[in-house]
Every structure is written in C-alpha cells, then in structure tokens.
Scaffold this active site. Structure first.
Site, PDB file in Angstrom:
ATOM      1  CG  ASP A 146      -4.218 -15.627   0.369  1.00 27.11           C
ATOM      2  OD1 ASP A 146      -4.305 -16.782  -0.127  1.00 27.11           O
ATOM      3  OD2 ASP A 146      -3.360 -15.321   1.209  1.00 27.11           O
ATOM      4  CG  ASP A 160      -7.112  14.672   3.132  1.00 27.00           C
ATOM      5  OD1 ASP A 160      -7.562  13.526   2.858  1.00 27.00           O
ATOM      6  OD2 ASP A 160      -7.180  15.620   2.329  1.00 27.00           O
ATOM      7  N   PRO A 162      -5.283   3.237  -8.370  1.00 24.59           N
ATOM      8  CG  PRO A 162      -4.084   1.468  -7.423  1.00 24.59           C
ATOM      9  CD  PRO A 162      -4.738   2.780  -7.079  1.00 24.59           C
ATOM     10  CB  VAL A 194      -7.749  10.947  -2.903  1.00 23.72           C
ATOM     11  CG1 VAL A 194      -8.608  12.017  -3.536  1.00 23.72           C
ATOM     12  CG2 VAL A 194      -7.844   9.632  -3.676  1.00 23.72           C
ATOM     13  NE  ARG A 224      -9.868  -1.430  -2.417  1.00 22.89           N
ATOM     14  CZ  ARG A 224     -11.014  -1.148  -3.020  1.00 22.89           C
ATOM     15  NH1 ARG A 224     -12.150  -1.219  -2.353  1.00 22.89           N
ATOM     16  NH2 ARG A 224     -11.025  -0.802  -4.298  1.00 22.89           N
ATOM     17  CG  ASN A 253     -13.198   5.082  -3.294  1.00 24.64           C
ATOM     18  OD1 ASN A 253     -12.344   4.214  -3.130  1.00 24.64           O
ATOM     19  ND2 ASN A 253     -12.944   6.375  -3.181  1.00 24.64           N
ATOM     20  CB  THR A 283      -4.263 -17.851   4.417  1.00 24.44           C
ATOM     21  OG1 THR A 283      -3.342 -17.101   3.592  1.00 24.44           O
ATOM     22  CG2 THR A 283      -3.655 -19.203   4.723  1.00 24.44           C
ATOM     23  CG  HIS A 304      -4.406  -7.097  -3.343  1.00 26.20           C
ATOM     24  ND1 HIS A 304      -4.420  -6.814  -4.687  1.00 26.20           N
ATOM     25  CD2 HIS A 304      -4.952  -6.001  -2.747  1.00 26.20           C
ATOM     26  CE1 HIS A 304      -4.944  -5.623  -4.898  1.00 26.20           C
ATOM     27  NE2 HIS A 304      -5.263  -5.094  -3.730  1.00 26.20           N
ATOM     28  CG  HIS A 327      -9.047   3.337  -1.884  1.00 25.70           C
ATOM     29  ND1 HIS A 327     -10.078   3.037  -2.724  1.00 25.70           N
ATOM     30  CD2 HIS A 327      -8.040   2.498  -2.227  1.00 25.70           C
ATOM     31  CE1 HIS A 327      -9.727   2.044  -3.536  1.00 25.70           C
ATOM     32  NE2 HIS A 327      -8.494   1.688  -3.245  1.00 25.70           N
ATOM     33  CG  ASP A 379      -0.618 -15.513   4.890  1.00 25.89           C
ATOM     34  OD1 ASP A 379      -0.823 -14.896   3.819  1.00 25.89           O
ATOM     35  OD2 ASP A 379      -1.242 -16.545   5.182  1.00 25.89           O
TER      36      ASP A 379
HETATM   37  C1  HEM Z   1      -1.182  -1.618  -6.623  1.00 25.72           C
HETATM   38  C2  HEM Z   1      -2.332  -1.303  -7.111  1.00 25.72           C
HETATM   39  C3  HEM Z   1      -3.652  -1.791  -6.552  1.00 25.72           C
HETATM   40  C4  HEM Z   1      -4.730  -2.121  -7.293  1.00 25.72           C
HETATM   41  C5  HEM Z   1      -4.855  -2.036  -8.803  1.00 25.72           C
HETATM   42  C6  HEM Z   1      -5.745  -2.548  -6.373  1.00 25.72           C
HETATM   43  C7  HEM Z   1      -7.025  -2.925  -6.753  1.00 25.72           C
HETATM   44  C8  HEM Z   1      -7.954  -3.475  -5.911  1.00 25.72           C
HETATM   45  C9  HEM Z   1      -9.263  -3.907  -6.307  1.00 25.72           C
HETATM   46  C10 HEM Z   1      -9.830  -3.770  -7.717  1.00 25.72           C
HETATM   47  C11 HEM Z   1      -9.885  -4.437  -5.230  1.00 25.72           C
HETATM   48  C12 HEM Z   1     -11.283  -5.051  -5.170  1.00 25.72           C
HETATM   49  C13 HEM Z   1     -12.331  -3.967  -5.087  1.00 25.72           C
HETATM   50  C14 HEM Z   1     -13.739  -4.455  -5.283  1.00 25.72           C
HETATM   51  O1  HEM Z   1     -13.991  -5.574  -5.704  1.00 25.72           O
HETATM   52  O2  HEM Z   1     -14.620  -3.657  -5.013  1.00 25.72           O
HETATM   53  C15 HEM Z   1      -8.956  -4.344  -4.132  1.00 25.72           C
HETATM   54  C16 HEM Z   1      -9.195  -4.793  -2.859  1.00 25.72           C
HETATM   55  C17 HEM Z   1      -8.324  -4.613  -1.821  1.00 25.72           C
HETATM   56  N1  HEM Z   1      -7.161  -3.889  -1.839  1.00 25.72           N
HETATM   57 FE1  HEM Z   1      -6.188  -3.251  -3.472  1.00 25.72          FE
HETATM   58  N2  HEM Z   1      -5.265  -2.490  -5.112  1.00 25.72           N
HETATM   59  C18 HEM Z   1      -3.987  -2.023  -5.161  1.00 25.72           C
HETATM   60  C19 HEM Z   1      -3.174  -1.744  -4.082  1.00 25.72           C
HETATM   61  C20 HEM Z   1      -3.549  -1.918  -2.786  1.00 25.72           C
HETATM   62  C21 HEM Z   1      -2.823  -1.399  -1.653  1.00 25.72           C
HETATM   63  C22 HEM Z   1      -1.595  -0.519  -1.737  1.00 25.72           C
HETATM   64  C23 HEM Z   1      -3.486  -1.823  -0.545  1.00 25.72           C
HETATM   65  C24 HEM Z   1      -3.184  -1.552   0.898  1.00 25.72           C
HETATM   66  C25 HEM Z   1      -2.022  -1.280   1.390  1.00 25.72           C
HETATM   67  C26 HEM Z   1      -4.616  -2.608  -0.992  1.00 25.72           C
HETATM   68  C27 HEM Z   1      -5.491  -3.258  -0.167  1.00 25.72           C
HETATM   69  C28 HEM Z   1      -6.615  -3.917  -0.605  1.00 25.72           C
HETATM   70  C29 HEM Z   1      -7.441  -4.735   0.269  1.00 25.72           C
HETATM   71  C30 HEM Z   1      -7.131  -5.080   1.707  1.00 25.72           C
HETATM   72  C31 HEM Z   1      -8.539  -5.152  -0.489  1.00 25.72           C
HETATM   73  C32 HEM Z   1      -9.728  -5.977  -0.007  1.00 25.72           C
HETATM   74  C33 HEM Z   1     -10.739  -5.027   0.598  1.00 25.72           C
HETATM   75  C34 HEM Z   1     -11.988  -5.681   1.155  1.00 25.72           C
HETATM   76  O3  HEM Z   1     -12.125  -6.885   1.142  1.00 25.72           O
HETATM   77  O4  HEM Z   1     -12.857  -4.913   1.608  1.00 25.72           O
HETATM   78  N3  HEM Z   1      -4.639  -2.618  -2.352  1.00 25.72           N
HETATM   79  N4  HEM Z   1      -7.801  -3.733  -4.568  1.00 25.72           N
END
Ligand code: HEM
Ligand SMILES: *[C@@H]1O[C@H](CO)[C@@H](O)[C@H](O)[C@H]1NC(C)=O
Ligand SMILES: *[C@@H]1O[C@H](CO)[C@@H](O)[C@H](O)[C@H]1NC(C)=O
Ligand SMILES: *[C@@H]1O[C@H](CO)[C@@H](O)[C@H](O)[C@H]1NC(C)=O
Ligand SMILES: *[C@@H]1O[C@H](CO)[C@@H](O)[C@H](O)[C@H]1NC(C)=O
Ligand SMILES: *[C@@H]1O[C@H](CO)[C@@H](O)[C@H](O)[C@H]1NC(C)=O
Ligand SMILES: *[C@@H]1O[C@H](CO)[C@@H](O)[C@H](O)[C@H]1NC(C)=O
Ligand SMILES: *[C@@H]1O[C@H](CO)[C@@H](O)[C@H](O)[C@H]1NC(C)=O
Ligand SMILES: *[C@@H]1O[C@H](CO)[C@@H](O)[C@H](O)[C@H]1NC(C)=O
Length: 353
Positions: A247, A77, A166, A73, A65, A97, A250, A195, A69, A255
């Site tokens: 998820d 970089d 997003p 932005v 993530r 963030n 898992t 996710h 992020h 996966d």
């Molecule tokens: C498509 C739009 C996306 C939205 C709206 C979104 C939104 C979010 C939100 C709200 C969280 C939880 C943050 C929190 O509770 O503090 C999250 C977690 C996460 N997102 Fe996304 N996300 C998106 C796309 C992506 C993309 C493109 C990736 C990576 C390629 C990604 C990877 C992750 C991962 C791995 C987590 C878990 C992070 C952790 O446990 O520390 N997400 N996302």
C-alpha cells in the site's frame, strides 16, 4: 510506546470476543473453546504480537499472511509451521513461502508463553488464527470472534503449498479458481484487501515495469506516477529482492485505501490490478469497499472466519503440538509404555498409560 488508544482497542476487542452476543456457527469451531481451559489465551497472543510490533511494524501483515498460507494447504492445521524432519518436507520452502514467510519466531514466542499458562491445551493452528486477528485490530483493522478448537496436523505438504497458493501473476479467472477452494469472489475481493499492509519483492511484479508481456512497454493498466515510483524502487536489472510497500500511502495501517489504489491503477501485483480492469465482475464490490469502510471490514471479518474454517481438524484428529515446528515425539517411548502396560511389571503392578 504503547498508546492508550491501542490499549482501549485491545480491551474492546478481547471483551467483545469473550462475552457479547451469541454467534452464528457455521463449523465445529467455537469462540469460547478455551474459556475454561486457557482463559488468558487472547491476552497472551495480543501481548506478544504487540511487543513484537514495537521493533517490527511489518509483523502484523506477516502474521495475517501466515494464517492465510496455512489455511489453503490441507486446511488451517498449522502445517505451514512444520520444519523439515525425518517425516516432514516443510511447506516453508514451497515457492510462495521460501524466503518470504515471516513471523515464525513470533508464533513460537506466543506458544512458549501459552504453554506456561496452559500446557498442551491450545493448538498452533488456533494461535495462528488469533495472531492474525490481533494483527488486524492492532493495525486499526477489524476485530472478529475467532472460532477456536482447531487441532494441529501430523503432516505437511509442500506440493500442495505450490499448487494451492495463488501467484501474483494470476489472471482474474485463475484467482477465482483459487478462491473456489472454499470461498467465493466476494470473499476473494475482501481478503485481497489484506494487501493494505506489508511488503512484496520486486521480482514478483518487475515484469510490469519495463517489458510487459514482450511488448517492450510497461503494463498499460499501471498508473503512470506509480510506475515512475516503482521503477525507482525496482531497477530493471536489479536482484529483484528489494522490498516495496503493498500500500503506497498507508503501508502499516489496515484500512480501505487498497481499493482506492486499485481504482487509480496502483495495484502492486498483476493479481491485485486484475480485480479492477475493464468489465471485471469484481469492480462493483471494489467500489463499495472503497467507499464504505464498515462494509469492507464486515466482509473481511466474514471472509476471515470462512477461511479459518477450511479443512480444520477437530475432536481427536491431529494433536496439540508442544512445539509448533515439530509434531510431538510420541513414537518410541509411548510404544514401549503401551507394550509394557500389557504385562505386569516386575513388582507386580500394571503400569498405567
Ligand atoms: C488473492 C491472491 C493473492 C496473491 C496472488 C497474493 C500474493 C502475495 C505476494 C506475491 C506477496 C509478497 C510476497 C513476497 O514478496 O515474498 C504477498 C504479500 C502479502 N499478502 Fe498476499 N496474496 C494473495 C492473497 C492474500 C490474502 C488472502 C491475504 C490475507 C488474508 C494476503 C495477505 C498478504 C500480506 C499481509 C502480505 C504482506 C506480508 C508481509 O509483509 O510479510 N494475501 N501476497
Ligand atoms: C466464558 O467466560 C465468560 C467470562 O468469564 C462468561 O461470562 C461466559 O459465560 C463463559 N461462557 C461459556 C460458554 O462458558
Ligand atoms: C525451523 O526452520 C527454520 C528455517 O529453516 C529455522 O530458522 C528454525 O530455527 C527452525 N526451528 C527450529 C525450532 O529448529
Ligand atoms: C529456498 O531458498 C533457498 C535460499 O535462497 C534456496 O537455497 C533453496 O533452494 C530454495 N528452496 C526451494 C525449494 O526452492
Ligand atoms: C500432497 O497432496 C497431494 C495431493 O492431494 C497428494 O497426492 C500427495 O500424496 C501429498 N503428499 C504428501 C507428502 O502427503
Ligand atoms: C459469497 O458468499 C457470501 C456468504 O458468505 C454471500 O453473502 C455473497 O453474496 C457471496 N458472493 C458471491 C459473489 O457469490
Ligand atoms: C500477452 O500477449 C498475448 C499474445 O499477444 C495475449 O494473448 C495476452 O492476452 C497478453 N496478456 C496480457 C496479460 O496482456
Ligand atoms: C538490462 O538488461 C537488458 C538485457 O540484458 C539490457 O538490454 C538493458 O539495457 C539493461 N538495462 C539497464 C538499465 O541496465
Ligand atoms: C466491456 O464491455 C463492453 C460492453 O459490454 C464491451 O463493448 C467492451 O468491448 C468490453 N471491454 C473489454 C475490455 O472486454
């Protein structure tokens, strides 16, 4: 304990990256950029990430993530890593963030080891890209040839972090608009598959559980069993800070189950579930990824490489930071050196720059 299986996967991935077939280039970046200048870079990144994961299995998700992020932005970089300072308003406090980014210390640990091996050579932006890839394959996900040669920014932009990243409350049209900053809808569906691991906080989806859109009822697209489970984890009037696995089956493994969950109405955020609602243009892709792990993995690799190309600094742009949280202190001493070098010093020598 580190399993033999993981060691084998690691060797496989790193060797594949460093040798293997020529790659097709779609940017100024190159997988072999540090071949000579920092040959152990890949191993150092994998080692530190693996060590961190022994006490924190969520770190894989957090590092993937972090790269994401960063890239949306001002490009990939390392602007996301900059702390507040005299000239920097940190992106880390932007809404998507704040109290949410993880893995910053692990990135610093990687950088410290990298600086010992090859000082001032490898950028923080490249370390983020490598840490994301290492996290993917250490969690049983795909391995790809990370293109390298990014440089680190001299600026950050909190306003852009608020605008470009997003929201979990997005509609499908909003998600498509977000993706169009360098990606298309196929990439969007593939990247959303990240996710498949990690966690999210209740307040980002609790609106779906009790009183959706002022209906007094839950979101009708939510699977009823999943709804019951989520209500237990996120009480109606709770603080909203409880953590829930993205998820449900898992939670630490990379996966394709994310896509099965979407089909079953078990997407955690609205922004997940809208990808699989009646007539959504994304349904066909989701079904394909759900049925064929290799197709999902191949598309994820392509999308990560594509994302990793967004707005990169190369050549003489930016700098190679010595410490990822701060831009290098060149100002005062170097300015004095430059002024001094124009005139002979008192022993008659021209001081070098
Ligand atoms: C498509 C739009 C996306 C939205 C709206 C979104 C939104 C979010 C939100 C709200 C969280 C939880 C943050 C929190 O509770 O503090 C999250 C977690 C996460 N997102 Fe996304 N996300 C998106 C796309 C992506 C993309 C493109 C990736 C990576 C390629 C990604 C990877 C992750 C991962 C791995 C987590 C878990 C992070 C952790 O446990 O520390 N997400 N996302
Ligand atoms: C990079 O290093 C590998 C292993 O030492 C070597 O086989 C390969 O030819 C090198 N590639 C380039 C472009 O220098
Ligand atoms: C950067 O900021 C974070 C969050 O405010 C803080 O935890 C960390 O110690 C800072 N890093 C440095 C090197 O000052
Ligand atoms: C970030 O979170 C901290 C701690 O919860 C809070 O004090 C601060 O106001 C938040 N920053 C922004 C810009 O919302
Ligand atoms: C941040 O980006 C916006 C939009 O491109 C721009 O208007 C603004 O000046 C930037 N702010 C900083 C501090 O660079
Ligand atoms: C997105 O771009 C890829 C190439 O990177 C292409 O294969 C795919 O068909 C495109 N998808 C859409 C929906 O345009
Ligand atoms: C919420 O309700 C409004 C007004 O009834 C409706 O136009 C909108 O489509 C609803 N949104 C969702 C996500 O169901
Ligand atoms: C939560 O708060 C709302 C509004 O204040 C109230 O109507 C409701 O009964 C509360 N629910 C619970 C489970 O405490
Ligand atoms: C989906 O498409 C079908 C056929 O094109 C149409 O009859 C139906 O109303 C659409 N459903 C929604 C929710 O838009």
């Amino acid at each position: 304990m580190v399993s033999l299986h993981l060691v084998a996967r690691t060797l496989c991935c790193v060797v594949f990256v460093l040798v293997g077939l020529p790659f097709s280039s779609d940017a100024q970046l190159d997988p072999l950029f540090y071949n000579k200048s920092c040959p152990n870079l890949h191993f150092i990144v994998v080692k530190v990430v693996l060590e961190a994961s022994l006490s924190d299995p969520r770190i894989f998700a957090s590092l993937v993530r972090l790269h994401f992020h960063d890239c949306f932005v001002q490009g990939c970089d390392a602007s996301v890593l900059l702390n507040n300072s005299a000239t920097i308003v940190s992106e880390q406090e932007a809404l998507p963030n704040n109290n949410s980014l993880r893995g910053l210390n692990v990135v610093n640990d990687i950088k410290t080891e990298v600086e010992k091996a090859c000082p001032s050579v490898a950028s923080c932006a490249d370390i983020l890209a490598l840490a994301a890839q290492a996290s993917s394959f250490l969690a049983d996900g795909p391995c790809w040839k990370v293109r390298l040669g990014r440089r680190d920014s001299l600026t950050a932009n909190q306003t852009l972090a608020n605008q470009n990243l997003p929201s979990p409350f997005s509609t499908l049209d909003q998600l498509k608009a977000f993706a169009s900053q360098g990606l298309n809808t196929t990439h969007l569906v593939a990247l959303s598959g990240a996710h498949t691991f990690g966690k999210g906080r209740c307040f980002l989806f609790v609106n779906r559980l009790y009183d959706f859109n002022n209906t007094g009822k839950p979101d009708p697209t939510l699977n009823i069993d999943y709804l019951k489970e989520l209500r237990k984890l996120c009480p109606q009037n709770g603080t909203g800070t409880n953590l829930v696995n993205l998820d449900p089956t898992t939670p630490n493994k990379f996966d394709k189950t994310y896509y099965s969950h979407l089909k079953a109405g078990k997407g955690l955020f609205q922004s997940d579930q809208v990808l699989f609602t009646p007539n959504a243009s994304t349904i066909k892709t989701i079904l394909k990824f759900r049925n064929h792990e290799n197709i999902f993995f191949d598309n994820f690799k392509i999308a990560m490489i594509k994302m990793g190309n967004i707005g990169v600094l190369t050549g003489n742009q930016g700098e190679i930071r010595k410490q990822c949280n701060f831009i290098n202190q060149k100002s005062i001493e170097q300015d004095i050196d430059i002024v001094a070098s124009k005139e002979p010093s008192k022993d008659g020598m021209i001081s070098s720059i």
